[in-house]
Design an enzyme around this catalytic site. Structure first.
Site, PDB file in Angstrom:
ATOM      1  N   GLY A  27       0.806  -1.215   0.000  1.00  0.00           N
ATOM      2  CA  GLY A  27       0.000   0.000   0.000  1.00  0.00           C
ATOM      3  C   GLY A  27       0.840   1.267   0.000  1.00  0.00           C
ATOM      4  CB  SER A  28       0.088   4.605   1.417  1.00  0.00           C
ATOM      5  OG  SER A  28      -1.147   4.733   0.757  1.00  0.00           O
ATOM      6  CB  THR A  29       4.447   1.435   3.424  1.00  0.00           C
ATOM      7  OG1 THR A  29       4.200   0.220   2.713  1.00  0.00           O
ATOM      8  CG2 THR A  29       3.564   1.508   4.659  1.00  0.00           C
ATOM      9  CB  VAL A  30       5.786   1.262  -1.933  1.00  0.00           C
ATOM     10  CG1 VAL A  30       5.959  -0.076  -1.255  1.00  0.00           C
ATOM     11  CG2 VAL A  30       4.484   1.331  -2.683  1.00  0.00           C
ATOM     12  CB  SER A  86      -1.846   8.899   2.031  1.00  0.00           C
ATOM     13  OG  SER A  86      -1.419   7.596   1.641  1.00  0.00           O
TER      14      SER A  86
END
Length: 577
Positions: free
Chosen positions: A290-293, A347
């Site tokens: 998800g958004s961690t990349v 995000s």
């Protein structure tokens, strides 16, 4: 008869000669065995009384980086029996069963079934004192063997990482399995004399000394392991989550300082253990990050030279149509247009996708590959997964967009913390290690230093900005990071499971000199919510706070000293500063 003997004297003489020859041969053989070739009989006698008994060798000690034991070998006694000999002492079976703590009826049935066997285990792994107490009964046909048994002082806290051994002291899971050749000792051998019943008469000599296994110092810091395990377990209870993983890494040396998984098990008592508890989820479970990349995708944009942090991207109206797919922002952004830092703070999937369209999917793929996603970590841990980083001959908009905000690829928690360590270490990636590193390893520059430092500042704003992930803040320190929330893919079919999410947070600190990277993964939270900033960020805050203090890292975000009058006034208002 006399007449026949007189008529055929040669037959009589032949019989006498044959008898004399036989007597002579027997006499010669006796003389040969008893006087000339005495070694043969001695050798045959020894073969029936001389035995070679193995000398057990204990496995090497597994410790944490500071010498705290994680796995030790303790001496135990294993009792075995000759079933045939035990039949002669049937009246004493109740006495033996009582000494072994077994039910008399069940024990008697077992001995009946083994009546014709010359070897059977009675019980394995008794304490030496209890084993000797049974042997002191002098029960015919009952014997003892010296062995070693593995004990794990940290219990469930390091269970999936350290692993365990089987009843024969061979590594079966975790570090015990991957380093089995290093840890396993080599049995020795001693020569003894025994009678025909197998009773020891004399201990003759040691033929070969036992060689103990070599010690192994892991990179784990047991203090941080306990800290991480406590906070992760509490988070699962508070959020009604199914499972979770947490990894702490030293970004300078590549050492894994803590790796915990929940639910866990007690390796010292595995009777009620379920197979799912054995999984080292941090290395085996793969998921869409998800958004961690997004910070990695943003790093690729900065590296391209086409973008700088102040550049503005139109994100209104919070959705973007690509063919039959619609990209949406989960939450409302703070305005119709955002700069690159604002895209990370809010995000924004739409903003990230538009940046990705400009630089192309290939650029994002290359950077993700450089920081280790989809690659083998080189640790050799049993069952470790490499995940999946898809590459396409032609990068269409749909594939480019989904990759940029963390879908369509799969990673492990360990790979994710490794990737963030490159950003924290000024763009330098060091090899991962589960063993204590005595010298700083050679690092590879995978992201330009200027880009990595810029990204550090942007991710610090993601935590500290007014709309940032405030739950990830650490009192007294500046930290950086990014939350993520990913839907769980359906097992065995396409699509996603309804109302099933993973809550993620990845970050590092302190920002004055980034040293530690932490990744938190919480699987299927079901109570207050499921967003990473709500569920996983508080765990990051507590774990990073404890880590920085335990490792004696100087604070870099202490509040300025207030005048005495101001402090007194604040105290007078109930202490609300």
């Amino acid at each position: 008869m006399g007449l026949e003997g007189a008529r055929y004297p040669w037959r009589f003489r032949l019989v006498l000669a044959l008898l004399a020859a036989m007597v002579g041969a027997i006499a010669w053989r006796i003389l040969d065995l008893q006087v000339i070739d005495r070694a043969f009989l001695q050798e045959q006698g020894d073969a029936r009384s001389v035995r070679h008994v193995p000398i057990p060798a204990h496995r090497g000690l597994i410790s944490d980086r500071n010498g705290e034991p994680l796995a030790v070998s303790t001496p135990v006694t294993t009792l075995w029996a000759n079933g045939k000999e035990l039949q002669a002492a049937r009246s004493r079976w109740p006495e033996l069963a009582a000494a072994l703590g077994q039910d008399v009826r069940v024990f008697s049935q077992r001995l009946e079934q083994s009546a014709n066997r010359e070897f059977m285990y009675l019980v394995r792994g008794l304490t030496p004192e209890r084993g000797q107490a049974v042997l002191d009964l002098k029960m015919p046909g009952v014997y003892g063997i010296e062995e070693f048994r593995r004990f794990y002082p940290a219990g469930e806290v390091a269970a999936q990482l350290v692993g365990f051994t089987d009843v024969d002291d061979r590594g079966r899971e975790g570090v015990e399995l991957s380093f089995d050749n290093w840890l396993a000792g080599v049995q020795g051998k001693r020569q003894v004399l025994k009678d025909r019943r197998g009773r020891l008469i004399k201990d003759v000599q040691v033929m070969e000394n036992a060689k103990p296994g070599k010690a192994l110092a892991l990179s784990i810091d047991l203090r941080l392991q306990y800290l991480a395990n406590r906070e992760l377990r509490n988070a699962l209870v508070e959020n009604g989550a199914k499972a979770g993983s947490l990894v702490i890494m030293d970004v300078k040396t590549g050492e894994i300082l803590a790796m915990v998984n929940q639910p866990s098990y007690n390796p010292n008592n595995r009777r009620n253990m379920q197979p799912a508890m054995m999984r080292n989820r941090a290395m085996i479970d793969v998921f869409e990050p998800g958004s961690t990349v997004k910070p990695l995708s943003m790093s690729a944009a900065l590296q391209s030279g086409r973008w700088k942090p102040s550049d503005i991207v139109e994100v209104y109206p919070g959705s973007l149509q690509i063919g039959k797919y619609t990209i949406k922002d989960v939450s409302k952004t703070e305005g119709p247009a955002l700069d690159l830092t604002g895209i990370l703070i809010n995000s924004s999937n739409v903003g990230m996708s538009k940046v990705a369209f400009d630089i192309g999917g290939e650029a994002i793929y290359n950077l993700m590959q450089q920081v280790g996603l989809g690659q083998d970590t080189g640790l050799g841990f049993p069952g470790e997964r490499v995940g999946n980083l898809p590459n396409h001959r032609e990068w269409r908009k749909a594939e480019t967009a989904t990759l940029s905000y963390g879908y369509g690829l799969s990673v492990t928690a360990l790979q994710l913390v490794h990737a963030y360590s490159a950003l924290a270490n000024n763009g330098r990636l060091v090899p991962l290690s589960l063993v204590r590193v005595d010298r700083e390893p050679v690092a590879t520059q995978v992201v330009p230093e200027a880009v990595a430092k810029t990204m550090q500042g942007m991710l610090q704003q993601v935590v500290e900005a007014p709309r940032g992930v405030f739950r990830a803040q650490v009192p007294g320190y500046h930290v950086a990071g990014k939350s993520g929330t990913a839907r769980k893919a359906t097992v065995g079919s396409k699509g996603y499971t309804a109302n099933a999410y993973r809550s993620l947070f990845a970050g590092f600190g302190p920002m004055s000199n980034p040293r530690f990277a932490v990744v938190v993964v919480i699987d299927e939270p079901s109570k207050a919510g499921y967003f990473g900033g709500l569920v996983s960020a508080p765990v990051f805050s507590k774990v990073m706070s404890g880590t920085l203090r335990l490792m004696n890292i100087q604070p870099d975000n202490l509040p300025a000293e207030q005048p005495q009058q101001t402090v007194a006034t604040s105290a007078g208002n109930g202490g609300r500063l």
